[in-house]
Design a protein around this motif. Structure first.
Motif, mmCIF file in Angstrom:
data_model
loop_
_atom_site.group_PDB
_atom_site.id
_atom_site.type_symbol
_atom_site.label_atom_id
_atom_site.label_comp_id
_atom_site.label_asym_id
_atom_site.label_seq_id
_atom_site.Cartn_x
_atom_site.Cartn_y
_atom_site.Cartn_z
ATOM 1 N N ALA A 124 -31.655 -15.512 -24.606
ATOM 2 C CA ALA A 124 -30.522 -16.385 -24.291
ATOM 3 C C ALA A 124 -30.721 -17.737 -24.963
ATOM 4 N N GLY A 125 -30.123 -17.912 -26.116
ATOM 5 C CA GLY A 125 -30.286 -19.146 -26.870
ATOM 6 C C GLY A 125 -28.983 -19.912 -26.994
ATOM 7 N N PRO A 126 -28.978 -20.972 -27.781
ATOM 8 C CA PRO A 126 -27.752 -21.738 -28.004
ATOM 9 C C PRO A 126 -26.626 -20.833 -28.504
ATOM 10 N N ILE A 140 -36.294 -17.972 -13.517
ATOM 11 C CA ILE A 140 -35.114 -17.558 -14.275
ATOM 12 C C ILE A 140 -34.339 -18.783 -14.739
ATOM 13 N N TYR A 141 -34.187 -19.761 -13.849
ATOM 14 C CA TYR A 141 -33.530 -21.008 -14.255
ATOM 15 C C TYR A 141 -34.315 -21.710 -15.352
ATOM 16 N N ASP A 142 -35.642 -21.749 -15.215
ATOM 17 C CA ASP A 142 -36.472 -22.390 -16.239
ATOM 18 C C ASP A 142 -36.366 -21.658 -17.565
ATOM 19 N N ALA A 143 -36.277 -20.338 -17.506
ATOM 20 C CA ALA A 143 -36.138 -19.544 -18.730
ATOM 21 C C ALA A 143 -34.837 -19.884 -19.440
ATOM 22 N N CYS A 144 -33.769 -20.059 -18.669
ATOM 23 C CA CYS A 144 -32.493 -20.421 -19.277
ATOM 24 C C CYS A 144 -32.563 -21.809 -19.913
ATOM 25 N N LYS A 145 -33.228 -22.744 -19.226
ATOM 26 C CA LYS A 145 -33.392 -24.081 -19.798
ATOM 27 C C LYS A 145 -34.192 -24.017 -21.100
ATOM 28 N N LEU A 146 -35.196 -23.141 -21.133
ATOM 29 C CA LEU A 146 -36.029 -23.013 -22.335
ATOM 30 C C LEU A 146 -35.210 -22.551 -23.530
ATOM 31 N N GLY A 147 -34.326 -21.570 -23.299
ATOM 32 C CA GLY A 147 -33.546 -21.028 -24.403
ATOM 33 C C GLY A 147 -32.354 -21.880 -24.777
ATOM 34 N N GLY A 148 -31.750 -22.536 -23.803
ATOM 35 C CA GLY A 148 -30.622 -23.408 -24.079
ATOM 36 C C GLY A 148 -29.264 -22.747 -24.146
#
Length: 402
Positions: A124-126, A140-148
């Protein structure tokens, strides 16, 4: 602003609890006697807050396998999976996980947290769009923040709300990533996975299910909620951990998509983290074998879960919405939660204390997790301890007894 000024409110809240004579932070379990008993200070306690669902932390075969691995492979790999950290045992476990889940391939990570970071944060990236249940785990939230990616939350366990949000997306809905959990770690409730799969079939998207708390717990073979509900073919990626039912540490992802192998070359949490120690991998392989061979462990787990859920409900406590190996008891203020938790230890039972913002609804709760290793007598002992706390904390059951 000084570097640590941002934590001033946290420091004040923590100091207030410590000054009250109660310190729930960094609980030290001084001795472990078995999967279900230990010592905290002067108190011998029943361990009812461990996530040790199948009780395999003291399984003789798992311990033996870990000991042999220590002797022959040493204490650690001292390297990442991409460098010198992939041993034959890592690859053997991946093959065994793929076989167990009936998927094309598996990836093993050093923790379950890193599995979510490594898979979700890479996929899940920009420009991508993630729809996730509002109660999903912090990793899961942190993973989303990592990918952007763009993130849209839908109401917890509300497939209709998911559908409404996807309909608004039009054609974009065909490529969204939908993320839910099998059993949610705070309330112990299960995702409405059949309904979510129905939305996915009609509107598109890719479905990721974090089965961290449901592997070994649900399904005829213990593969989790997707197996329990017969929708495994509709789940694109299953994520999970070894630190619950398998009694060790590490994480994994399994999938039928052949492109998943590309993540080994793109996932930074996979590439740049030291791989799991060989002894941990060895114990997981042994525990996986035991889990597959002994379905009676799962049956005993659910018998214990139903016994505890009914016992606490009969006492008038407010619980999660359904019987589960994760059983939350809803309390009031953080101060009341801390006092209740501490008094419960003094009555011989250790559970997890959860305070806002981690707890839903802004109220404290204590979270029980049941194990197949608990005896019926130990479950009764837990119930008795909660019964003994009712006159001490009448507000915990006020208005809940029928």
């Amino acid at each position: 602003m000084a570097l640590f000024d941002k934590f001033e409110k946290l420091a004040q809240d923590r100091a207030a609890l410590v000054q009250s004579g109660l310190n729930p932070f960094g609980t030290r379990i001084d001795e472990i006697f078995s999967p279900t008993e230990g010592r905290i200070g002067d108190f011998k306690v029943v361990l009812a807050g461990t996530n040790n669902y199948l009780g395999l932390t003291f399984d003789p075969e798992s311990i033996k396998a870990a000991q042999l691995s220590l002797k022959h492979e040493g204490t650690g790999t001292t390297g990442s999976r991409m460098a010198n950290g992939s041993y034959g045992s890592h690859m053997a476990l991946e093959a065994e996980l793929a076989d167990f889940f009936q998927r094309r391939s598996a990836m093993v990570f050093s923790t379950g947290y890193l599995a979510n970071l490594g898979v979700i944060g890479t996929l899940a990236g920009p420009g991508d769009l993630v729809l996730l249940d509002a109660d999903c785990h912090a990793s899961i939230y942190d993973a989303c923040k990592l990918g952007g990616p763009e993130i849209i939350r839908f109401r917890h366990n509300d497939a209709a709300d998911l559908e409404r949000r996807m309909l608004r997306l039009g054609e974009r809905a065909r490529d969204v990533i939908i993320i839910v959990e099998g059993i949610y770690s705070m309330l112990g409730d299960q995702a409405p996975l059949k309904e979510i799969v129905d939305v996915k079939r009609r509107l598109g998207g890719y479905l990721l299910v974090d089965e961290a708390h449901s592997v070994g717990v649900l399904g005829a073979h213990g593969r989790g909620l997707a197996e329990e509900l017969g929708v495994e073919a509709d789940v694109d990626i299953v994520l999970g951990t070894f630190s619950k039912s398998l009694g060790a540490i590490g994480g994994f992802a399994v999938s039928h998509h052949p492109e998943m192998d590309l993540l080994r070359y793109a996932s930074r949490p996979y590439i740049f983290t030291a791989s799991p120690s060989p002894s941990s991998i060895a114990s997981v392989r042994a525990s996986l074998k035991t889990m597959r061979a002994r379905p009676e462990l799962r049956e005993h787990l659910w018998s214990n879960a139903r016994q505890l859920y009914k016992g606490l409900a009969d006492l008038g406590y407010r619980l999660g919405p359904q019987a589960s190996p994760v059983i939350p008891v809803m309390l009031g203020s953080p101060q009341e939660g801390v006092a209740f938790w501490q008094t419960l230890i003094e009555h011989g039972v250790y559970v997890n204390l959860v305070l806002p913002p981690a707890s839903p609804g802004g109220q404290a709760l204590v979270r029980c997790s049941v194990s197949a290793a608990h005896t019926p007598e130990q479950i009764d002992r837990i119930i008795r301890a909660f019964d003994e706390l009712r006159p001490i904390f009448p507000a915990a059951v006020a208005g809940n007894q029928g």
